[in-house]
Motif scaffolding. Structure first.
Motif, PDB file in Angstrom:
ATOM      1  N   TYR A 295       5.908  -7.196  20.171  1.00 48.63           N
ATOM      2  CA  TYR A 295       6.529  -8.516  19.125  1.00 48.63           C
ATOM      3  C   TYR A 295       5.799  -9.790  19.723  1.00 48.63           C
ATOM      4  O   TYR A 295       4.467  -9.894  20.744  1.00 48.63           O
ATOM      5  N   ASN A 296       5.695 -10.675  18.898  1.00 51.07           N
ATOM      6  CA  ASN A 296       4.763 -12.105  19.262  1.00 51.07           C
ATOM      7  C   ASN A 296       3.534 -11.677  19.144  1.00 51.07           C
ATOM      8  O   ASN A 296       2.548 -12.029  19.587  1.00 51.07           O
ATOM      9  N   CYS A 297       2.788 -11.050  17.756  1.00 50.74           N
ATOM     10  CA  CYS A 297       2.033 -10.603  18.178  1.00 50.74           C
ATOM     11  C   CYS A 297       1.036 -10.640  16.694  1.00 50.74           C
ATOM     12  O   CYS A 297       0.708  -9.862  15.597  1.00 50.74           O
ATOM     13  N   PRO A 298       0.992 -11.338  15.628  1.00 52.39           N
ATOM     14  CA  PRO A 298       0.618 -11.957  14.351  1.00 52.39           C
ATOM     15  C   PRO A 298      -0.206 -11.372  13.893  1.00 52.39           C
ATOM     16  O   PRO A 298      -1.584 -10.862  15.286  1.00 52.39           O
ATOM     17  N   VAL A 299      -1.175 -10.995  13.097  1.00 51.73           N
ATOM     18  CA  VAL A 299      -2.270  -9.965  12.684  1.00 51.73           C
ATOM     19  C   VAL A 299      -2.920 -10.318  11.874  1.00 51.73           C
ATOM     20  O   VAL A 299      -2.788 -11.757  10.862  1.00 51.73           O
ATOM     21  N   ARG A 300      -4.425 -11.153  12.261  1.00 49.99           N
ATOM     22  CA  ARG A 300      -5.311 -11.852  11.985  1.00 49.99           C
ATOM     23  C   ARG A 300      -6.026 -11.147  10.390  1.00 49.99           C
ATOM     24  O   ARG A 300      -6.686 -12.088   9.206  1.00 49.99           O
ATOM     25  N   CYS A 301      -6.628 -10.023  10.995  1.00 49.79           N
ATOM     26  CA  CYS A 301      -7.384  -9.537   9.259  1.00 49.79           C
ATOM     27  C   CYS A 301      -7.105  -8.028   9.986  1.00 49.79           C
ATOM     28  O   CYS A 301      -7.434  -7.641  10.982  1.00 49.79           O
ATOM     29  N   VAL A 302      -7.245  -7.059   8.532  1.00 60.66           N
ATOM     30  CA  VAL A 302      -6.995  -5.577   8.614  1.00 60.66           C
ATOM     31  C   VAL A 302      -8.359  -5.663   7.993  1.00 60.66           C
ATOM     32  O   VAL A 302      -9.106  -5.454   6.794  1.00 60.66           O
ATOM     33  N   HIS A 303      -9.652  -4.293   8.797  1.00 56.96           N
ATOM     34  CA  HIS A 303     -10.357  -4.988   8.740  1.00 56.96           C
ATOM     35  C   HIS A 303     -10.910  -2.522   7.819  1.00 56.96           C
ATOM     36  O   HIS A 303      -9.900  -2.036   8.606  1.00 56.96           O
ATOM     37  N   TRP A 304     -10.424  -2.299   6.300  1.00 58.71           N
ATOM     38  CA  TRP A 304     -10.345  -1.063   6.538  1.00 58.71           C
ATOM     39  C   TRP A 304     -11.817  -1.354   5.454  1.00 58.71           C
ATOM     40  O   TRP A 304     -13.143  -1.717   5.368  1.00 58.71           O
ATOM     41  N   ASN A 305     -12.260   0.559   5.149  1.00 56.01           N
ATOM     42  CA  ASN A 305     -13.860   1.083   5.072  1.00 56.01           C
ATOM     43  C   ASN A 305     -14.672   0.062   5.982  1.00 56.01           C
ATOM     44  O   ASN A 305     -15.421  -0.295   6.083  1.00 56.01           O
ATOM     45  N   ASP A 306     -14.437   0.481   7.504  1.00 59.93           N
ATOM     46  CA  ASP A 306     -14.805  -0.099   8.372  1.00 59.93           C
ATOM     47  C   ASP A 306     -15.215   0.740   9.080  1.00 59.93           C
ATOM     48  O   ASP A 306     -15.252   1.470  10.476  1.00 59.93           O
ATOM     49  N   LYS A 307     -16.817   0.685   8.818  1.00 59.27           N
ATOM     50  CA  LYS A 307     -17.883   2.175   9.138  1.00 59.27           C
ATOM     51  C   LYS A 307     -18.425   1.880  10.724  1.00 59.27           C
ATOM     52  O   LYS A 307     -19.209   2.369  11.465  1.00 59.27           O
ATOM     53  N   GLU A 308     -18.284   0.732  10.948  1.00 57.92           N
ATOM     54  CA  GLU A 308     -18.964   0.781  12.416  1.00 57.92           C
ATOM     55  C   GLU A 308     -17.644   0.886  13.885  1.00 57.92           C
ATOM     56  O   GLU A 308     -18.143   0.531  15.083  1.00 57.92           O
ATOM     57  N   SER A 309     -16.228   1.384  13.279  1.00 61.66           N
ATOM     58  CA  SER A 309     -14.872   1.473  14.246  1.00 61.66           C
ATOM     59  C   SER A 309     -15.428   2.824  14.403  1.00 61.66           C
ATOM     60  O   SER A 309     -14.278   3.446  15.236  1.00 61.66           O
ATOM     61  N   GLY A 310     -16.211   3.733  14.595  1.00 60.51           N
ATOM     62  CA  GLY A 310     -16.080   5.049  14.641  1.00 60.51           C
ATOM     63  C   GLY A 310     -15.078   5.858  14.117  1.00 60.51           C
ATOM     64  O   GLY A 310     -15.810   6.348  12.768  1.00 60.51           O
ATOM     65  N   GLU A 311     -14.783   6.822  14.968  1.00 60.87           N
ATOM     66  CA  GLU A 311     -14.016   8.019  14.126  1.00 60.87           C
ATOM     67  C   GLU A 311     -12.812   7.281  13.250  1.00 60.87           C
ATOM     68  O   GLU A 311     -12.323   8.195  12.710  1.00 60.87           O
TER      69      GLU A 311
END
Length: 497
Positions: A234-250
Motif C-alpha cells: 500500500y501507499n506505493c504509487p508507480v512513477r513509470c513502467v519501463h518496458w523493453n528494458d534491455k538493461e534490466s538483465g533477465e
C-alpha cells in the motif's frame, strides 16, 4: 525469462487488479504482487456511512444480476445479496438498466405531480433510449443527445397531439429531467458528447439492478480474504513502467515507484483508471505507448458522476417511493445542459434515489459532468445550502432542512481523475480493442506480454461497469496462464475463481 515462476506485478488494487491476482494465485503463480497507490483496497468501490446508514461513494449497483453476470455469481456465492435478488423472476427481467422504480414527481413551481400524469414522458424516454440501437434511420444523428431530441420532437408531436399545451410543455420538461439523469449513467456533461453508434456497444444483461445490503466493499473483503496478506504493497504509487528494458538483465520490465524503488518483473498488469491514463500516459510508460493506443486513450471519453447523500429529519416523499424526479418548468427544449454552472449547477440534479432499507431518511442526489466537477470545488456548507434551496423550490415547504450531507468527489481524486468511461463522439469498438492490447504489439521480436491492461475501460461491451472490470482482470490473468501453459505449466490453468 523465469518460465516456471514468473514475476508478475499488478498496478492498482481495484476489482480488476484483485481479480487478476486471485486468478493467477489459484492457478499456481506465486510471485504475484499488487502495488496500490493509496492505503485502501477497492479502487472505485468505496463504501461509507452517513450516520448508521451504509452509502456507496463509488460503485452502487450490480447491473444485470443474472447467471450471465460473473459479479452477481460471486456476490451470491459469498452470501452478500438479499434473497429476493436471487429469484429466477428477478434475474429474468429485461429492464435495460431502468429498474421499475416507484416514483414521486415534483415541479419547480412547488407542486407534487401525479406519477400517472408523468407516465407518458417516462414511457417516451424509455422508448427513445431503446431505439438508439443501430439503424439506417440514424445516419443523420452523430450523438445520443441529438437523436433523442430530434426524435422526441417528432414522436411527441404525434403521440401527444390530443393533450393541452400546458400538459405537453410539462411532459417535454420531464424529458429534460430524464435526459440529465441519463448523463449520470454515462458520466458525461451532455448526451451530445456520446456517440450514437458507440452507445449501442454496451451490452445489457437481464435482471433488475441490485445493491449490496452491507456495502459493495464486502465483495472486496471477500476476495482479499483468499489472497496472502502480504501480496499488496500500500501507499506505493508507480512513477513509470519501463518496458523493453534491455538493461534490466533477465527481466525486461522494471516498475519504478515514487519512492525511487525499482521492481524487476516479467509482466506488469496495469489497471489504473482511464482518467489517470489520460493525464499521466506520457510519464507512466517508457518508452511511450504506441501511437494507436495513445489515440484510443484520447478518443474514449472519461467523465465524472458524483453522489450527494442527504439526510432529513422526516421524509417528504411517500413510504413506497424509490426515486424522486424534479421537473424544471422552463426546460421544454429537452436540454441536459446548465447555462451558467457557477450559478445553476444544482439544476443538473434531476433525480434523487431513496436509500432503502434505512432507519434514517436519506436520499442520494445524482450529478455529473462539468456540474459535478464544479460542485467538488465547493465547501460542504454551500452544497448543503444549495440542496436546501432545491428542496424548498420543489416541495414548496421552507421548513424542510437537511440534517447532514455526504458527497463523493471523484474528479478531484488524483488516482481516478473522474468516475468511468463512455463512448465519446468518434469512439469505436476498435478503440476499446486497442485499450486491451498488451505490449509489445504483436509482430515484435521482444519478450511478449510485458505490459497488459485491465480495468472497465478495456472491456469491449461491459465498459463502465464493475462486472466489466472484473472480467478484464480475469482476461489478463488467463492471457498469462495460457502463455505459460504452452511453455511450462504452472499449476492448474483451468481452475476457476
Amino acid at each position: 525469462m523465469a518460465a516456471k515462476d514468473p514475476k508478475i506485478v499488478i498496478v492498482g488494487c481495484g476489482i480488476s487488479g484483485i481479480s487478476a491476482a486471485l486468478r493467477l494465485f489459484k492457478a499456481g503463480f506465486r510471485h504475484v504482487r499488487i502495488l496500490e497507490a493509496t492505503e485502501n483496497t477497492g479502487g472505485r468501490i468505496k463504501t461509507a456511512k452517513l450516520g448508521s446508514t451504509i452509502t456507496e461513494i463509488g460503485a452502487t449497483y450490480i447491473h444485470g444480476p443474472s447467471e450471465e453476470n460473473p459479479l452477481f455469481c460471486l456476490a451470491r456465492d459469498y452470501g452478500l445479496l438479499d434473497p429476493q435478488v436471487l429469484t429466477p423472476e428477478n434475474q429474468a427481467m429485461d429492464v435495460y438498466e431502468y429498474p421499475p422504480w416507484v416514483g414521486n414527481w415534483f415541479s419547480s413551481s412547488g407542486q407534487r405531480l401525479s406519477a400517472e400524469s408523468m407516465d407518458p414522458a417516462l414511457e417516451m424516454f424509455l422508448e427513445l433510449t431503446y431505439d438508439t440501437h443501430p439503424s439506417e434511420n440514424h445516419e443523420e444523428c452523430a450523438s445520443v443527445g441529438h437523436f433523442i431530441r430530434s426524435q422526441a420532437k417528432l414522436r411527441t408531436a404525434e403521440k401527444w397531439k390530443d393533450k393541452d399545451e400546458a400538459t405537453r410543455q410539462l411532459l417535454l420538461c420531464a424529458l429534460s429531467t430524464m435526459l440529465k439523469f441519463e448523463c449520470c449513467g454515462s458520466a458525461t456533461t451532455s448526451m451530445d458528447e456520446i456517440d450514437l453508434a458507440g452507445f449501442s456497444m454496451y451490452k445489457d444483461l437481464s435482471g433488475v439492478d441490485c445493491t449490496f445490503p452491507n456495502g459493495y466493499e464486502g465483495l472486496i473483503q471477500s476476495l482479499m480474504s483468499e489472497l496472502p496478506a502480504d501480496l499488496v504493497t500500500y501507499n506505493c504509487p508507480v512513477r513509470c513502467v519501463h518496458w523493453n528494458d534491455k538493461e534490466s538483465g533477465e527481466n525486461t520490465v522494471t516498475v519504478e515507484c515514487d519512492d525511487g524503488k525499482r521492481i524487476a518483473a516479467d509482466h506488469v498488469i496495469v489497471t489504473v483508471p482511464l482518467g489517470y491514463l489520460k493525464k499521466h500516459h506520457s510519464t507512466l510508460f517508457c518508452p511511450l505507448l504506441p501511437a494507436h493506443k495513445l489515440h484510443s486513450i484520447q478518443k474514449i471519453g472519461f467523465g465524472t458522476t458524483d453522489k450527494i447523500y442527504v439526510e432529513f429529519e422526516s421524509p417528504w416523499w411517500d413510504a413506497d417511493c424509490e426515486v424522486i424526479y424534479l421537473v424544471w418548468k422552463d426546460e421544454e427544449d429537452i436540454s441536459d445542459r446548465v447555462s451558467d454552472i457557477s450559478k445553476s449547477w444544482i439544476k443538473k440534479i434531476s433525480v434523487f434515489t431513496v436509500i432503502k432499507p434505512s432507519e434514517s431518511h436519506i436520499l442520494c442526489g445524482w450529478i455529473c459532468g462539468h456540474e459535478a466537477e464544479y460542485m467538488e470545488t465547493l465547501p460542504e456548507d454551500e452544497i448543503r445550502r444549495s440542496i436546501t434551496e432545491l428542496v424548498h423550490t420543489f416541495t414548496g415547504n421552507s421548513a424542510i432542512t437537511p440534517k447532514r450531507i455526504l458527497c463523493s468527489r471523484w474528479f478531484n481524486d488524483p488516482w481516478t481523475c473522474g468516475s468511468y468511461c463512455h463512448p465519446a463522439i468518434g469512439c469505436s469498438a476498435q478503440d476499446l480493442e486497442h485499450m486491451m492490447e498488451p505490449l509489445p504489439p504483436k509482430g515484435e521480436k521482444s519478450q511478449p506480454l510485458q505490459v497488459l491492461f485491465a480495468g472497465e475501460a478495456t472491456h469491449p461491451c461491459y465498459y463502465s461497469s464493475v462486472h466489466g472490470a472484473l472480467l478484464t482482470g480475469w482476461r489478463e490473468a488467463d492471457r498469462l496462464i495460457t502463455h505459460y501453459s504452452s511453455i511450462s505449466p504452472c499449476g492448474d490453468s483451468n481452475q476457476k475463481l
